[in-house]
Design a protein around this motif. Structure first.
Motif, PDB file in Angstrom:
ATOM      1  N   PRO A  31      -0.080  -3.672  23.813  1.00 54.46           N
ATOM      2  CA  PRO A  31      -1.133  -2.721  23.440  1.00 54.46           C
ATOM      3  C   PRO A  31      -0.773  -1.958  22.169  1.00 54.46           C
ATOM      4  O   PRO A  31       0.389  -1.895  21.765  1.00 54.46           O
ATOM      5  CB  PRO A  31      -1.186  -1.779  24.650  1.00 54.46           C
ATOM      6  CG  PRO A  31       0.212  -1.803  25.192  1.00 54.46           C
ATOM      7  CD  PRO A  31       0.708  -3.214  24.977  1.00 54.46           C
ATOM      8  N   THR A  32      -1.774  -1.365  21.573  1.00 53.25           N
ATOM      9  CA  THR A  32      -1.559  -0.459  20.457  1.00 53.25           C
ATOM     10  C   THR A  32      -1.244   0.920  21.009  1.00 53.25           C
ATOM     11  O   THR A  32      -2.043   1.494  21.765  1.00 53.25           O
ATOM     12  CB  THR A  32      -2.815  -0.383  19.573  1.00 53.25           C
ATOM     13  OG1 THR A  32      -3.120  -1.691  19.086  1.00 53.25           O
ATOM     14  CG2 THR A  32      -2.591   0.575  18.409  1.00 53.25           C
ATOM     15  N   ILE A  33      -0.074   1.474  20.672  1.00 53.49           N
ATOM     16  CA  ILE A  33       0.364   2.749  21.242  1.00 53.49           C
ATOM     17  C   ILE A  33       0.027   3.882  20.284  1.00 53.49           C
ATOM     18  O   ILE A  33       0.315   3.806  19.084  1.00 53.49           O
ATOM     19  CB  ILE A  33       1.879   2.722  21.534  1.00 53.49           C
ATOM     20  CG1 ILE A  33       2.190   1.679  22.615  1.00 53.49           C
ATOM     21  CG2 ILE A  33       2.360   4.104  21.988  1.00 53.49           C
ATOM     22  CD1 ILE A  33       3.665   1.547  22.946  1.00 53.49           C
ATOM     23  N   VAL A  34      -0.590   4.930  20.831  1.00 54.93           N
ATOM     24  CA  VAL A  34      -0.869   6.140  20.070  1.00 54.93           C
ATOM     25  C   VAL A  34      -0.252   7.317  20.805  1.00 54.93           C
ATOM     26  O   VAL A  34      -0.048   7.273  22.023  1.00 54.93           O
ATOM     27  CB  VAL A  34      -2.383   6.367  19.879  1.00 54.93           C
ATOM     28  CG1 VAL A  34      -2.998   5.228  19.093  1.00 54.93           C
ATOM     29  CG2 VAL A  34      -3.084   6.529  21.228  1.00 54.93           C
ATOM     30  N   THR A  35       0.070   8.377  20.072  1.00 56.71           N
ATOM     31  CA  THR A  35       0.732   9.533  20.678  1.00 56.71           C
ATOM     32  C   THR A  35      -0.182  10.753  20.788  1.00 56.71           C
ATOM     33  O   THR A  35       0.255  11.820  21.202  1.00 56.71           O
ATOM     34  CB  THR A  35       1.976   9.919  19.861  1.00 56.71           C
ATOM     35  OG1 THR A  35       1.593  10.184  18.506  1.00 56.71           O
ATOM     36  CG2 THR A  35       3.010   8.795  19.901  1.00 56.71           C
ATOM     37  N   SER A  36      -1.443  10.602  20.410  1.00 60.82           N
ATOM     38  CA  SER A  36      -2.412  11.689  20.562  1.00 60.82           C
ATOM     39  C   SER A  36      -3.794  11.074  20.736  1.00 60.82           C
ATOM     40  O   SER A  36      -4.039   9.927  20.338  1.00 60.82           O
ATOM     41  CB  SER A  36      -2.387  12.629  19.348  1.00 60.82           C
ATOM     42  OG  SER A  36      -2.751  11.930  18.172  1.00 60.82           O
ATOM     43  N   LEU A  37      -4.687  11.865  21.322  1.00 58.11           N
ATOM     44  CA  LEU A  37      -6.051  11.412  21.545  1.00 58.11           C
ATOM     45  C   LEU A  37      -6.947  11.996  20.447  1.00 58.11           C
ATOM     46  O   LEU A  37      -7.346  13.160  20.497  1.00 58.11           O
ATOM     47  CB  LEU A  37      -6.535  11.864  22.925  1.00 58.11           C
ATOM     48  CG  LEU A  37      -5.881  11.179  24.134  1.00 58.11           C
ATOM     49  CD1 LEU A  37      -6.294  11.861  25.427  1.00 58.11           C
ATOM     50  CD2 LEU A  37      -6.242   9.692  24.177  1.00 58.11           C
ATOM     51  N   HIS A  38      -7.242  11.204  19.454  1.00 57.26           N
ATOM     52  CA  HIS A  38      -8.092  11.654  18.365  1.00 57.26           C
ATOM     53  C   HIS A  38      -9.544  11.754  18.844  1.00 57.26           C
ATOM     54  O   HIS A  38      -9.949  11.052  19.775  1.00 57.26           O
ATOM     55  CB  HIS A  38      -8.002  10.688  17.187  1.00 57.26           C
ATOM     56  CG  HIS A  38      -6.623  10.596  16.597  1.00 57.26           C
ATOM     57  ND1 HIS A  38      -6.038  11.641  15.920  1.00 57.26           N
ATOM     58  CD2 HIS A  38      -5.701   9.593  16.605  1.00 57.26           C
ATOM     59  CE1 HIS A  38      -4.832  11.284  15.521  1.00 57.26           C
ATOM     60  NE2 HIS A  38      -4.594  10.047  15.939  1.00 57.26           N
ATOM     61  N   PRO A  39     -10.331  12.612  18.255  1.00 59.33           N
ATOM     62  CA  PRO A  39     -11.732  12.772  18.679  1.00 59.33           C
ATOM     63  C   PRO A  39     -12.505  11.463  18.707  1.00 59.33           C
ATOM     64  O   PRO A  39     -13.329  11.239  19.598  1.00 59.33           O
ATOM     65  CB  PRO A  39     -12.304  13.744  17.643  1.00 59.33           C
ATOM     66  CG  PRO A  39     -11.117  14.543  17.194  1.00 59.33           C
ATOM     67  CD  PRO A  39      -9.966  13.584  17.213  1.00 59.33           C
ATOM     68  N   ASP A  40     -12.250  10.579  17.747  1.00 62.90           N
ATOM     69  CA  ASP A  40     -12.961   9.300  17.725  1.00 62.90           C
ATOM     70  C   ASP A  40     -12.614   8.462  18.957  1.00 62.90           C
ATOM     71  O   ASP A  40     -13.487   7.783  19.520  1.00 62.90           O
ATOM     72  CB  ASP A  40     -12.617   8.518  16.451  1.00 62.90           C
ATOM     73  CG  ASP A  40     -13.193   9.162  15.195  1.00 62.90           C
ATOM     74  OD1 ASP A  40     -14.101  10.011  15.341  1.00 62.90           O
ATOM     75  OD2 ASP A  40     -12.720   8.827  14.094  1.00 62.90           O
ATOM     76  N   LEU A  41     -11.334   8.523  19.362  1.00 60.64           N
ATOM     77  CA  LEU A  41     -10.909   7.759  20.528  1.00 60.64           C
ATOM     78  C   LEU A  41     -11.507   8.349  21.806  1.00 60.64           C
ATOM     79  O   LEU A  41     -11.896   7.611  22.718  1.00 60.64           O
ATOM     80  CB  LEU A  41      -9.375   7.750  20.614  1.00 60.64           C
ATOM     81  CG  LEU A  41      -8.743   6.904  21.727  1.00 60.64           C
ATOM     82  CD1 LEU A  41      -9.157   5.437  21.589  1.00 60.64           C
ATOM     83  CD2 LEU A  41      -7.237   7.025  21.701  1.00 60.64           C
ATOM     84  N   VAL A  42     -11.601   9.666  21.870  1.00 59.67           N
ATOM     85  CA  VAL A  42     -12.182  10.313  23.048  1.00 59.67           C
ATOM     86  C   VAL A  42     -13.666   9.999  23.167  1.00 59.67           C
ATOM     87  O   VAL A  42     -14.181   9.737  24.262  1.00 59.67           O
ATOM     88  CB  VAL A  42     -11.951  11.840  22.990  1.00 59.67           C
ATOM     89  CG1 VAL A  42     -12.693  12.540  24.123  1.00 59.67           C
ATOM     90  CG2 VAL A  42     -10.461  12.157  23.057  1.00 59.67           C
ATOM     91  N   ASP A  58      -6.435  13.400  29.301  1.00 58.36           N
ATOM     92  CA  ASP A  58      -7.810  13.865  29.208  1.00 58.36           C
ATOM     93  C   ASP A  58      -8.501  13.450  30.510  1.00 58.36           C
ATOM     94  O   ASP A  58      -8.937  12.308  30.667  1.00 58.36           O
ATOM     95  CB  ASP A  58      -8.509  13.231  27.995  1.00 58.36           C
ATOM     96  CG  ASP A  58      -9.885  13.827  27.738  1.00 58.36           C
ATOM     97  OD1 ASP A  58     -10.590  14.124  28.732  1.00 58.36           O
ATOM     98  OD2 ASP A  58     -10.260  13.984  26.567  1.00 58.36           O
ATOM     99  N   HIS A  59      -8.598  14.390  31.450  1.00 57.98           N
ATOM    100  CA  HIS A  59      -9.126  14.056  32.781  1.00 57.98           C
ATOM    101  C   HIS A  59     -10.618  13.777  32.740  1.00 57.98           C
ATOM    102  O   HIS A  59     -11.144  13.061  33.607  1.00 57.98           O
ATOM    103  CB  HIS A  59      -8.805  15.188  33.754  1.00 57.98           C
ATOM    104  CG  HIS A  59      -7.334  15.421  33.928  1.00 57.98           C
ATOM    105  ND1 HIS A  59      -6.503  14.501  34.540  1.00 57.98           N
ATOM    106  CD2 HIS A  59      -6.536  16.450  33.548  1.00 57.98           C
ATOM    107  CE1 HIS A  59      -5.263  14.967  34.550  1.00 57.98           C
ATOM    108  NE2 HIS A  59      -5.250  16.143  33.947  1.00 57.98           N
TER     109      HIS A  59
END
Length: 499
Positions: A31-42, A58-59
């Motif tokens: 998988p592609t690993i990210v360390t934060s949830l950017h608004p676009d991803l949310v 992010d529940h």
């Protein structure tokens, strides 16, 4: 399996972060690993795995059902019925009311809940919520002890042993005094152990009182030396109390898997029953070192007190010698009337002492370990069933999984008529367990555990319908073990949205 994005964030747990990343590296495609949830991803998560600490998740994404998205999270949102001691006590009590023949009727110590903010509230509780405990204490049995635990604390904070009402009253008064000293900034002269197990009563209202299990299974970890040295002879062994740390993984709504490699965490000093133990002259408190096996309170020992349960096969059971006189040992062979030289006499005494010790203290067998693991699986299965029935405080979701660290103590009853020679007793359930205290020697079991979680919970979730990996998980039978995970529960929980 199609590609997905993995959000990984463990800022205060670097070992967990490394284990998660290593486990994801074993997935194909990676998988592609990210360390934060950017608004676009949310706003458009697509195929997203959240494998992060509870506070970083992010529940809302866990609950979302956006068209075209598929989100898997590493924690259930609501699980207080399991991880809060007072909720767990209530959960098990309610379950036993409906299922009195459950294994939980003997697999959990007797427990009482109490809620108070100040020590002077205790008098009223003795005639109300604690009336039956009051009757037990008033009997004055010197062998009966009780342990106080804050409902929402962990890592040994606030644990205290007591035998009388006056001692419990003094404990809460001590907590209040500690609060006052903290507010005044007076830390000088405070005892190190009290600081390690301190709790702020003004911030915690919920406590549980459990019956102290005075017949723990005692072994000596020195029989499994870590430095390659020779184990001491039986007559030089000392019985230490220990508890078992069991890792289990809940997946979906709901399957439960118990990891087969179980840790045994030993106390720093040999065990002495509290009734035979002296009190500190300055504080009138028991020294808890023989009773507390939490590695968080023994960080100076490193991994000295950590073993695998499987490594304890062959260790002498030091809890209680076998009933009856020891087997008569044969005398050394020699001609009648022949004198023995001093070296022969010494060797004969040593041989006889070792033989007597072996006769008095049996050893842990592989069958014993298998029976302990069987009991653990049964207790955990029933505990999660109980939590499912307490739906307000435990809500398993089909797109979530969670790792728990479960603590058990094993008691020993050497009586030939005992229903169980060794009996496991559930102490508590921990979310986001402190796995770093396992130590470097056994980090490999954690690597194996996290890879097993990835293969069992993550890969099937993102796999396409009808794929072999998904079919393999669906055909997994209770009691069957794969990836060193033994499936011990499968219950279909139906929610309001029809899953």
């Amino acid at each position: 399996m199609e590609d997905f994005t993995a959000f990984v964030s463990w800022p205060s747990a670097p070992l967990t972060d490394r284990l998660v990343r290593n486990a994801l590296d074993c997935i194909s495609p990676k998988p592609t690993i990210v360390t934060s949830l950017h608004p676009d991803l949310v706003s458009s998560p697509g195929r997203l795995l959240q494998w992060a600490t509870y506070d970083a998740l992010d529940h809302a994404l866990t609950f979302s059902h956006t068209t075209g998205s598929k989100v898997l999270s590493s924690s259930y949102v609501i699980r207080k019925a399991l991880i809060r001691k007072h909720f767990l006590s209530r959960c098990i009590h309610n379950y036993l009311t409906k299922h009195p023949d459950s294994i939980l009727s003997w697999g959990v110590p007797r427990t009482w809940e109490l809620e108070l903010s100040f020590a002077d509230e205790l008098d009223e509780l003795w005639g109300d919520d604690l009336y039956d405990l009051s009757d037990e204490i008033d009997k004055g049995d010197p062998a009966k002890w009780w342990i106080l635990k804050p409902g929402m604390a962990d890592r040994g904070m606030g644990l205290r042993l007591f035998r009388t009402k006056e001692q419990l009253q003094a404990i809460f008064e001590e907590f209040e005094q500690d609060d006052s000293e903290d507010e005044a900034g007076d830390e000088e002269g405070r005892d190190a152990e009290r600081r390690d197990t301190a709790v702020v009563t003004s911030q915690l209202r919920h406590f549980v009182i459990q019956e102290y299990l005075g017949n723990p299974l005692l072994l000596d970890p020195a029989e499994v030396p870590l430095d390659g040295s020779q184990a001491p002879p039986p007559q030089n062994l000392h019985g230490h109390k220990f508890h078992l740390r069991v890792y289990c993984v809940a997946s979906g709504a709901i399957k439960l898997y118990v990891y087969d490699r179980i840790l045994a965490l030993f106390s720093a000093v040999p065990y002495t029953p509290p009734s035979q133990q002296g009190r500190n002259d300055d504080t009138d408190e028991l020294d808890l070192a023989a009773h507390l096996t939490n590695t968080s309170l023994q960080t100076d020992r490193g991994e000295a007190g950590v073993r695998l349960l499987d490594e304890l096969v062959g260790c002498h059971v030091l809890s209680s010698p076998a009933h009856g006189p020891g087997r008569q040992q044969p005398k050394p062979r020699r001609a009648m009337g022949q004198a023995m030289d001093p070296d022969s006499i010494s060797a004969a005494k040593q041989q006889q002492a070792e033989g007597t010790s072996d006769a008095q203290f049996p050893t842990v067998t592989s069958d014993d370990v298998s029976e302990i693991k069987r009991q653990i699986a049964g207790v955990l299965s029933e505990t999660f069933k109980a939590a499912v029935e307490m739906s307000v405080h435990f809500q398993p979701l089909p797109n979530a999984f969670e790792l728990y660290g479960i603590d058990f103590v094993v008691t020993h009853d050497p009586s030939p008529i005992a229903p169980r020679k060794f009996q496991v007793n559930l102490l508590e359930i921990n979310s986001e367990p402190a796995i770093e205290l396992t130590g470097p020697r056994l980090t490999w079991i954690l690597e194996d555990l996290f890879k097993g979680i990835a293969k069992t919970c993550i890969v099937p979730f993102f796999a396409t319908d009808g794929s072999p990996v998904r079919d393999d998980v669906q055909s997994w039978q209770e009691g069957e073990m794969k990836e060193n995970l033994r499936k011990c529960l499968y219950v279909e929980v139906r929610g309001a949205q029809g899953w």
